[in-house]
Design a protein around this motif. Structure first.
Motif, PDB file in Angstrom:
ATOM      1  N   UNK A  64      36.597  34.853  58.474  1.00 40.47           N
ATOM      2  CA  UNK A  64      36.346  35.926  57.504  1.00 40.47           C
ATOM      3  C   UNK A  64      35.449  35.482  56.365  1.00 40.47           C
ATOM      4  N   UNK A  65      35.132  34.217  56.295  1.00 40.79           N
ATOM      5  CA  UNK A  65      34.353  33.708  55.167  1.00 40.79           C
ATOM      6  C   UNK A  65      33.011  34.412  55.098  1.00 40.79           C
ATOM      7  N   UNK A  66      32.651  34.854  53.890  1.00 39.90           N
ATOM      8  CA  UNK A  66      31.403  35.591  53.704  1.00 39.90           C
ATOM      9  C   UNK A  66      31.559  37.091  53.848  1.00 39.90           C
ATOM     10  N   UNK A  67      32.692  37.538  54.401  1.00 40.42           N
ATOM     11  CA  UNK A  67      32.946  38.978  54.557  1.00 40.42           C
ATOM     12  C   UNK A  67      34.146  39.444  53.726  1.00 40.42           C
ATOM     13  N   UNK A  68      35.156  38.614  53.619  1.00 40.06           N
ATOM     14  CA  UNK A  68      36.372  38.953  52.882  1.00 40.06           C
ATOM     15  C   UNK A  68      36.425  38.126  51.593  1.00 40.06           C
ATOM     16  N   UNK A  69      37.038  38.707  50.560  1.00 41.76           N
ATOM     17  CA  UNK A  69      37.215  38.000  49.293  1.00 41.76           C
ATOM     18  C   UNK A  69      38.613  38.251  48.752  1.00 41.76           C
ATOM     19  N   UNK A  70      39.328  37.166  48.467  1.00 45.14           N
ATOM     20  CA  UNK A  70      40.657  37.279  47.866  1.00 45.14           C
ATOM     21  C   UNK A  70      40.527  37.088  46.360  1.00 45.14           C
ATOM     22  N   UNK A  71      41.295  37.883  45.607  1.00 46.04           N
ATOM     23  CA  UNK A  71      41.280  37.774  44.146  1.00 46.04           C
ATOM     24  C   UNK A  71      42.654  38.159  43.620  1.00 46.04           C
ATOM     25  N   UNK A  72      42.883  37.860  42.351  1.00 50.11           N
ATOM     26  CA  UNK A  72      44.189  38.198  41.782  1.00 50.11           C
ATOM     27  C   UNK A  72      44.037  38.754  40.379  1.00 50.11           C
ATOM     28  N   UNK A  73      44.981  39.584  39.992  1.00 50.99           N
ATOM     29  CA  UNK A  73      45.119  40.076  38.613  1.00 50.99           C
ATOM     30  C   UNK A  73      46.535  39.711  38.192  1.00 50.99           C
ATOM     31  N   UNK A  74      46.675  38.564  37.542  1.00 51.87           N
ATOM     32  CA  UNK A  74      48.011  38.079  37.196  1.00 51.87           C
ATOM     33  C   UNK A  74      48.741  39.014  36.231  1.00 51.87           C
ATOM     34  N   UNK A  75      47.994  39.707  35.396  1.00 52.28           N
ATOM     35  CA  UNK A  75      48.623  40.640  34.463  1.00 52.28           C
ATOM     36  C   UNK A  75      49.313  41.780  35.198  1.00 52.28           C
ATOM     37  N   UNK A  76      48.828  42.097  36.389  1.00 52.18           N
ATOM     38  CA  UNK A  76      49.423  43.163  37.198  1.00 52.18           C
ATOM     39  C   UNK A  76      50.262  42.632  38.343  1.00 52.18           C
ATOM     40  N   UNK A  77      50.412  41.299  38.419  1.00 56.77           N
ATOM     41  CA  UNK A  77      51.154  40.688  39.529  1.00 56.77           C
ATOM     42  C   UNK A  77      50.634  41.194  40.870  1.00 56.77           C
ATOM     43  N   UNK A  78      49.344  41.246  41.004  1.00 56.81           N
ATOM     44  CA  UNK A  78      48.736  41.825  42.193  1.00 56.81           C
ATOM     45  C   UNK A  78      47.609  40.934  42.712  1.00 56.81           C
ATOM     46  N   UNK A  80      44.469  40.924  45.694  1.00 52.90           N
ATOM     47  CA  UNK A  80      43.657  41.851  46.468  1.00 52.90           C
ATOM     48  C   UNK A  80      42.939  41.121  47.599  1.00 52.90           C
ATOM     49  N   UNK A  81      42.612  41.853  48.637  1.00 48.46           N
ATOM     50  CA  UNK A  81      41.748  41.340  49.698  1.00 48.46           C
ATOM     51  C   UNK A  81      40.664  42.387  49.938  1.00 48.46           C
ATOM     52  N   UNK A  82      39.463  42.090  49.471  1.00 52.10           N
ATOM     53  CA  UNK A  82      38.327  42.961  49.720  1.00 52.10           C
ATOM     54  C   UNK A  82      37.728  42.587  51.066  1.00 52.10           C
ATOM     55  N   UNK A  83      37.674  43.531  51.975  1.00 49.43           N
ATOM     56  CA  UNK A  83      37.197  43.280  53.329  1.00 49.43           C
ATOM     57  C   UNK A  83      35.926  44.094  53.564  1.00 49.43           C
ATOM     58  N   UNK A  84      34.828  43.406  53.755  1.00 50.40           N
ATOM     59  CA  UNK A  84      33.537  44.049  54.005  1.00 50.40           C
ATOM     60  C   UNK A  84      33.043  43.706  55.405  1.00 50.40           C
ATOM     61  N   UNK A  85      32.095  44.493  55.904  1.00 55.32           N
ATOM     62  CA  UNK A  85      31.481  44.266  57.223  1.00 55.32           C
ATOM     63  C   UNK A  85      32.568  44.052  58.272  1.00 55.32           C
ATOM     64  N   UNK A  86      33.516  44.960  58.285  1.00 59.29           N
ATOM     65  CA  UNK A  86      34.653  44.827  59.210  1.00 59.29           C
ATOM     66  C   UNK A  86      34.202  44.923  60.654  1.00 59.29           C
ATOM     67  N   UNK A  87      34.904  44.168  61.500  1.00 59.97           N
ATOM     68  CA  UNK A  87      34.626  44.129  62.929  1.00 59.97           C
ATOM     69  C   UNK A  87      35.866  44.583  63.687  1.00 59.97           C
ATOM     70  N   UNK A  88      35.693  44.976  64.937  1.00 63.02           N
ATOM     71  CA  UNK A  88      36.837  45.420  65.738  1.00 63.02           C
ATOM     72  C   UNK A  88      37.874  44.307  65.867  1.00 63.02           C
ATOM     73  N   UNK A  89      37.417  43.066  65.894  1.00 66.49           N
ATOM     74  CA  UNK A  89      38.362  41.951  66.031  1.00 66.49           C
ATOM     75  C   UNK A  89      39.169  41.684  64.761  1.00 66.49           C
ATOM     76  N   UNK A  90      38.868  42.409  63.679  1.00 71.75           N
ATOM     77  CA  UNK A  90      39.682  42.316  62.472  1.00 71.75           C
ATOM     78  C   UNK A  90      40.910  43.215  62.555  1.00 71.75           C
TER      79      UNK A  90
END
Length: 122
Positions: A64-78, A80-90
């Protein structure tokens, strides 16, 4: 009680994007590593990405490197996983997972959520 609740899954066409969210409760959020793992039908669970909420360091698995990005908002205890250029194998059930140590292997997290389905149509 530790709880991890995923949201944001759904059906998307190949090449499209989705953003998953993971809301954590019942633990000190910024003392944990939070990861995303996935399991497709008939396949073993595999790691997707992980973030240390202590220092913001991240790791993305090669598939997933280069297509997905993990991030956090500690103030919201949340996390995220942003998933771009999704493929059927995802296509898989995506789980949020937490561990008090560093980012472990996919099967070694102490806590795992219920999962959210992501389906990518080709």
């Amino acid at each position: 009680e530790v709880q991890l609740v995923e949201s944001g899954g759904g059906l998307v066409q190949a090449g499209g994007s989705l953003r998953l969210s993971c809301a954590g409760s019942g633990f000190t959020f910024d003392d944990y590593a939070i990861g995303w793992i996935r399991q497709a039908p008939g396949k073993e669970r595999e790691g997707v990405a992980c973030i240390s909420t202590r220092d913001g360091s991240t790791y993305h698995y090669p598939s997933v490197k280069g297509r997905f990005t993990v991030s956090s908002d500690n103030a919201k205890n949340t996390v995220y996983l942003q998933m771009n250029r999704l493929k059927s194998e995802d296509t898989a059930v995506y789980y949020c997972a937490a561990d008090p140590g560093g980012c472990p292997d996919a099967d070694e997290y102490d806590y795992t959520g219920q999962g959210t389905q992501v389906t990518v149509s080709s």
